[in-house]
Design an enzyme around this catalytic site. Structure first.
Site, PDB file in Angstrom:
ATOM      1  N   ARG A 206     -48.899 -16.135   8.588  1.00 36.05           N
ATOM      2  CA  ARG A 206     -48.496 -15.792   7.221  1.00 36.05           C
ATOM      3  C   ARG A 206     -47.497 -14.637   7.237  1.00 36.05           C
ATOM      4  O   ARG A 206     -46.529 -14.631   6.489  1.00 36.05           O
ATOM      5  CB  ARG A 206     -49.707 -15.420   6.343  1.00 36.05           C
ATOM      6  CG  ARG A 206     -50.819 -16.453   6.273  1.00 36.05           C
ATOM      7  CD  ARG A 206     -50.341 -17.822   5.852  1.00 36.05           C
ATOM      8  NE  ARG A 206     -49.976 -17.944   4.451  1.00 36.05           N
ATOM      9  CZ  ARG A 206     -50.758 -18.437   3.493  1.00 36.05           C
ATOM     10  NH1 ARG A 206     -51.964 -18.872   3.782  1.00 36.05           N
ATOM     11  NH2 ARG A 206     -50.343 -18.528   2.249  1.00 36.05           N
ATOM     12  N   TYR A 278     -60.937 -16.387   1.342  1.00 37.43           N
ATOM     13  CA  TYR A 278     -61.207 -15.108   2.023  1.00 37.43           C
ATOM     14  C   TYR A 278     -61.777 -15.342   3.415  1.00 37.43           C
ATOM     15  O   TYR A 278     -62.582 -16.241   3.631  1.00 37.43           O
ATOM     16  CB  TYR A 278     -62.200 -14.308   1.184  1.00 37.43           C
ATOM     17  CG  TYR A 278     -62.267 -12.845   1.536  1.00 37.43           C
ATOM     18  CD1 TYR A 278     -61.376 -11.932   0.973  1.00 37.43           C
ATOM     19  CD2 TYR A 278     -63.229 -12.364   2.414  1.00 37.43           C
ATOM     20  CE1 TYR A 278     -61.443 -10.582   1.291  1.00 37.43           C
ATOM     21  CE2 TYR A 278     -63.305 -11.011   2.730  1.00 37.43           C
ATOM     22  CZ  TYR A 278     -62.407 -10.129   2.161  1.00 37.43           C
ATOM     23  OH  TYR A 278     -62.476  -8.791   2.476  1.00 37.43           O
ATOM     24  N   TYR A 327     -55.624  -6.852  -8.330  1.00 37.65           N
ATOM     25  CA  TYR A 327     -54.407  -7.622  -8.580  1.00 37.65           C
ATOM     26  C   TYR A 327     -54.704  -9.089  -8.906  1.00 37.65           C
ATOM     27  O   TYR A 327     -54.030 -10.000  -8.417  1.00 37.65           O
ATOM     28  CB  TYR A 327     -53.419  -7.498  -7.411  1.00 37.65           C
ATOM     29  CG  TYR A 327     -51.982  -7.496  -7.887  1.00 37.65           C
ATOM     30  CD1 TYR A 327     -51.643  -8.095  -9.103  1.00 37.65           C
ATOM     31  CD2 TYR A 327     -50.982  -6.889  -7.157  1.00 37.65           C
ATOM     32  CE1 TYR A 327     -50.351  -8.086  -9.565  1.00 37.65           C
ATOM     33  CE2 TYR A 327     -49.665  -6.880  -7.620  1.00 37.65           C
ATOM     34  CZ  TYR A 327     -49.358  -7.481  -8.822  1.00 37.65           C
ATOM     35  OH  TYR A 327     -48.074  -7.479  -9.289  1.00 37.65           O
ATOM     36  N   CYS A 415     -36.264 -12.235 -15.255  1.00 34.46           N
ATOM     37  CA  CYS A 415     -36.337 -10.795 -15.499  1.00 34.46           C
ATOM     38  C   CYS A 415     -37.289 -10.596 -16.683  1.00 34.46           C
ATOM     39  O   CYS A 415     -37.770 -11.563 -17.256  1.00 34.46           O
ATOM     40  CB  CYS A 415     -34.961 -10.216 -15.839  1.00 34.46           C
ATOM     41  SG  CYS A 415     -34.284 -10.779 -17.387  1.00 34.46           S
TER      42      CYS A 415
HETATM   43  P1  NAD Z   1     -52.950 -17.305  -0.267  1.00 31.54           P
HETATM   44  O1  NAD Z   1     -54.174 -18.074   0.000  1.00 31.54           O
HETATM   45  O2  NAD Z   1     -51.614 -17.930  -0.058  1.00 31.54           O
HETATM   46  O3  NAD Z   1     -52.960 -15.971   0.639  1.00 31.54           O
HETATM   47  C1  NAD Z   1     -54.106 -15.174   0.832  1.00 31.54           C
HETATM   48  C2  NAD Z   1     -53.958 -14.429   2.154  1.00 31.54           C
HETATM   49  O4  NAD Z   1     -55.085 -13.569   2.367  1.00 31.54           O
HETATM   50  C3  NAD Z   1     -53.904 -15.371   3.365  1.00 31.54           C
HETATM   51  O5  NAD Z   1     -52.685 -15.173   4.055  1.00 31.54           O
HETATM   52  C4  NAD Z   1     -55.123 -14.976   4.187  1.00 31.54           C
HETATM   53  O6  NAD Z   1     -54.888 -15.061   5.580  1.00 31.54           O
HETATM   54  C5  NAD Z   1     -55.355 -13.543   3.744  1.00 31.54           C
HETATM   55  N1  NAD Z   1     -56.736 -13.064   3.967  1.00 31.54           N
HETATM   56  C6  NAD Z   1     -57.902 -13.681   3.644  1.00 31.54           C
HETATM   57  N2  NAD Z   1     -58.947 -12.908   3.988  1.00 31.54           N
HETATM   58  C7  NAD Z   1     -58.448 -11.776   4.529  1.00 31.54           C
HETATM   59  C8  NAD Z   1     -59.016 -10.596   5.062  1.00 31.54           C
HETATM   60  N3  NAD Z   1     -60.344 -10.420   5.119  1.00 31.54           N
HETATM   61  N4  NAD Z   1     -58.199  -9.625   5.533  1.00 31.54           N
HETATM   62  C9  NAD Z   1     -56.848  -9.773   5.507  1.00 31.54           C
HETATM   63  N5  NAD Z   1     -56.252 -10.875   5.013  1.00 31.54           N
HETATM   64  C10 NAD Z   1     -57.035 -11.860   4.519  1.00 31.54           C
HETATM   65  O7  NAD Z   1     -53.087 -16.742  -1.749  1.00 31.54           O
HETATM   66  P2  NAD Z   1     -51.937 -16.170  -2.703  1.00 31.54           P
HETATM   67  O8  NAD Z   1     -51.260 -17.291  -3.400  1.00 31.54           O
HETATM   68  O9  NAD Z   1     -51.121 -15.178  -1.960  1.00 31.54           O
HETATM   69  O10 NAD Z   1     -52.791 -15.400  -3.806  1.00 31.54           O
HETATM   70  C11 NAD Z   1     -53.610 -14.303  -3.424  1.00 31.54           C
HETATM   71  C12 NAD Z   1     -54.615 -13.947  -4.516  1.00 31.54           C
HETATM   72  O11 NAD Z   1     -53.987 -13.240  -5.564  1.00 31.54           O
HETATM   73  C13 NAD Z   1     -55.256 -15.179  -5.150  1.00 31.54           C
HETATM   74  O12 NAD Z   1     -56.625 -14.895  -5.362  1.00 31.54           O
HETATM   75  C14 NAD Z   1     -54.508 -15.342  -6.441  1.00 31.54           C
HETATM   76  O13 NAD Z   1     -55.261 -16.009  -7.414  1.00 31.54           O
HETATM   77  C15 NAD Z   1     -54.240 -13.909  -6.806  1.00 31.54           C
HETATM   78  N6  NAD Z   1     -53.059 -13.723  -7.663  1.00 31.54           N
HETATM   79  C16 NAD Z   1     -53.196 -13.393  -8.943  1.00 31.54           C
HETATM   80  C17 NAD Z   1     -52.105 -13.195  -9.762  1.00 31.54           C
HETATM   81  C18 NAD Z   1     -52.281 -12.855 -11.192  1.00 31.54           C
HETATM   82  O14 NAD Z   1     -53.331 -12.498 -11.616  1.00 31.54           O
HETATM   83  N7  NAD Z   1     -51.258 -12.937 -12.000  1.00 31.54           N
HETATM   84  C19 NAD Z   1     -50.835 -13.333  -9.251  1.00 31.54           C
HETATM   85  C20 NAD Z   1     -50.716 -13.659  -7.933  1.00 31.54           C
HETATM   86  C21 NAD Z   1     -51.828 -13.863  -7.146  1.00 31.54           C
END
Ligand code: NAD
Length: 463
Positions: A206, A278, A327, A415
């Site tokens: 990643r 996770y 977040y 934007c």
């Molecule tokens: P994703 O699944 O693409 O990426 C998650 C990353 O976390 C992965 O690369 C994984 O390897 C890493 N990970 C998991 N467990 C870990 C740990 N213990 N230590 C270190 N790294 C770890 O997900 P994403 O699309 O990047 O989204 C991330 C989160 O943020 C999601 O839960 C999403 O819903 C949330 N999000 C919310 C908003 C919002 O509220 N507007 C916006 C963006 C993302």
């Protein structure tokens, strides 16, 4: 162009691309625009997995199945301005008589009434081909690649700087977990906002991806090296982003031990999904993948415990002075379930930074050049900079975006603009189209991050 020829050229599953240029394929721009946007969402540069019609966000689809895509295309090519197309969870279900000022396409995705609004029921319907998950902008055909999340994250970090650091993030360190699809925008957003950034992800692939796309500056699996790099850059007042391979809980524990308190602390690991997202502490990535398959219950239990530990460290760092916020990944709720009773002792990013912007009428505003010509977006950038020449925040974003954002599929821009200003921008775009300064019409859209769109108690509607 005949329907079969159109399909052969632009929509041979799983290879999709939007037509470009100023020649129409549909009967008017009102139907050509949604047609191009649907195909753009499925373009390999834009979509994560076009073979399954998945655009982004795990399972967010643009249409129900390949037959539905073809049928939508057929209808959009044939429709006139006295009809409107109804699309229900990615499948065209009706063409009704309307009028030229009516919406040409009406889309509703993934709607389940409350008693049935759960994943079990959703999956059951999906398996029977009756439902799809539309995410926020996949099923509404207005996804524009990673620029959308980059801009929103930049806006959040800048607001955080204004609220807590006198509007200046120079010499400041942001620490976060998760560099995946959405979280991977954090490093570039942080440096664009003037800060240094340390991001932690268990999966080296990643981080590698962020290096390739220039969203992150450096990568290492060595904690000491990562620490040295970011501290040196912070001290000099330079911007730098570093991706460290590891478990975020372990890294926060080491920061506490080293008495290193980040200025800003957040997290975007896939905490919302304790089984398929996770990765629990104490397992290698390979061990985690194996346990996920062999014993999902045990996996979930370990995930929840790890999240409780992770949030426990975040709370300790907050007590030492880190500006700490959630977040939107539901980490606090799952940490609470894992045993951290004080998990909700820090705020979410909406009440902290985004809602105050909504209160002023600010909100996201995105647009796409249907011509496919990047020069059209540069023309809109230029025109907006002239129109809003007193808005330093906007000028900064548009200048940086032009330098650092690579277009994916049809060229686009996003934007944040204030109430009244979005209308001015729309009228300006009309002028640009009319006068021929851009080669084809511009599609304007919004995304889910606005005041009226999402009811989610730990996110958009928190507090
Ligand atoms: P994703 O699944 O693409 O990426 C998650 C990353 O976390 C992965 O690369 C994984 O390897 C890493 N990970 C998991 N467990 C870990 C740990 N213990 N230590 C270190 N790294 C770890 O997900 P994403 O699309 O990047 O989204 C991330 C989160 O943020 C999601 O839960 C999403 O819903 C949330 N999000 C919310 C908003 C919002 O509220 N507007 C916006 C963006 C993302």
């Amino acid at each position: 162009m005949k329907y079969s020829e159109f399909i052969d050229t632009y929509a041979r599953h799983p290879v999709y691309r939007a037509p470009t240029g100023s020649r129409l394929h549909a009967k008017s721009w009102q139907t050509e625009a949604p047609l191009r946007m649907l195909l753009n969402n499925l373009h390999a540069e834009v979509a994560e997995d076009p073979a399954n019609l998945i655009v982004y966000g795990g399972t967010g689809q643009a249409a129900r199945n390949p037959e539905a895509v073809k049928e939508i295309i057929r209808l959009l090519l044939e429709m006139d301005e006295h009809h409107s197309l109804l699309v229900q969870s990615g499948k065209p279900i009706g063409l009704i008589r309307s009028h030229p000022s009516a919406p040409r396409v009406l889309i509703a995705n993934s709607n389940l009434v409350p008693a049935w609004a759960n994943w079990t029921h959703f999956e059951e319907l999906k398996a029977r081909g009756l439902m799809m998950y539309g995410q926020m902008t996949a099923g509404s055909w207005i996804y524009i690649g990673s620029q959308g999340i980059l801009q929103g994250t930049w806006e959040t970090f800048v607001e955080c700087g204004k609220k807590y650091f006198n509007g200046d993030l120079k010499h400041r360190l942001i620490v976060s977990g998760g560099l995946g699809g959405m979280g991977g925008a954090q490093p570039l957003a942080a440096t664009m906002a003037g800060a240094c950034f340390l991001g932690v992800d268990v999966d080296p692939e990643r981080i590698q991806k962020r290096l390739q796309t220039k969203y992150i500056d450096r990568m290492t699996a060595d904690y000491e090296e990562a620490k040295r790099w970011v501290l040196a850059a912070c001290e000099k007042g330079e911007t730098l982003s570093v991706g460290l391979v590891g478990d975020i809980g372990d890294v926060l524990e080491r920061l506490l031990r080293d008495k290193l308190t980040p200025d800003i602390l957040t997290d975007q690991t896939s905490a919302h999904d304790p089984v398929n997202g996770y990765v629990p502490n104490g397992l290698s990535l390979q061990e985690a993948l194996a346990l996920r398959r062999s014993d999902p219950e045990k996996y979930k239990e370990r995930s929840l415990k790890s999240m409780a530990r992770h949030v426990g460290f975040m709370l300790q760092l907050k007590e030492r002075g880190s500006v700490t916020f959630d977040y939107g990944n539901n980490l606090r709720e799952l940490a609470r379930q894992g045993g951290e009773a004080r998990a909700f002792d820090y705020n979410g990013f909406i009440p902290e930074f985004i809602r105050p912007l909504f209160c002023e009428g600010q909100g996201p505003f995105r647009w796409v050049a249907l011509s496919g010509d990047p020069e059209d977006i540069y023309a809109t950038d230029q025109a907006l900079m002239e129109l809003f020449r007193d808005n330093a925040h906007l000028l900064h974003w548009l200048t940086e975006a032009r330098k650092k954002v690579a277009f994916q599929g049809l060229p686009s821009r996003i934007c944040w603009l204030g109430m009244g200003d979005r209308e001015k921008a729309g009228l300006l775009f009309n002028e640009l189209v009319k006068s021929g300064r851009v080669k084809a019409p511009i599609v304007i859209g919004r995304d889910h991050l606005d005041c009226g769109s999402v009811a989610s108690p730990n996110r958009e509607t928190e507090a």
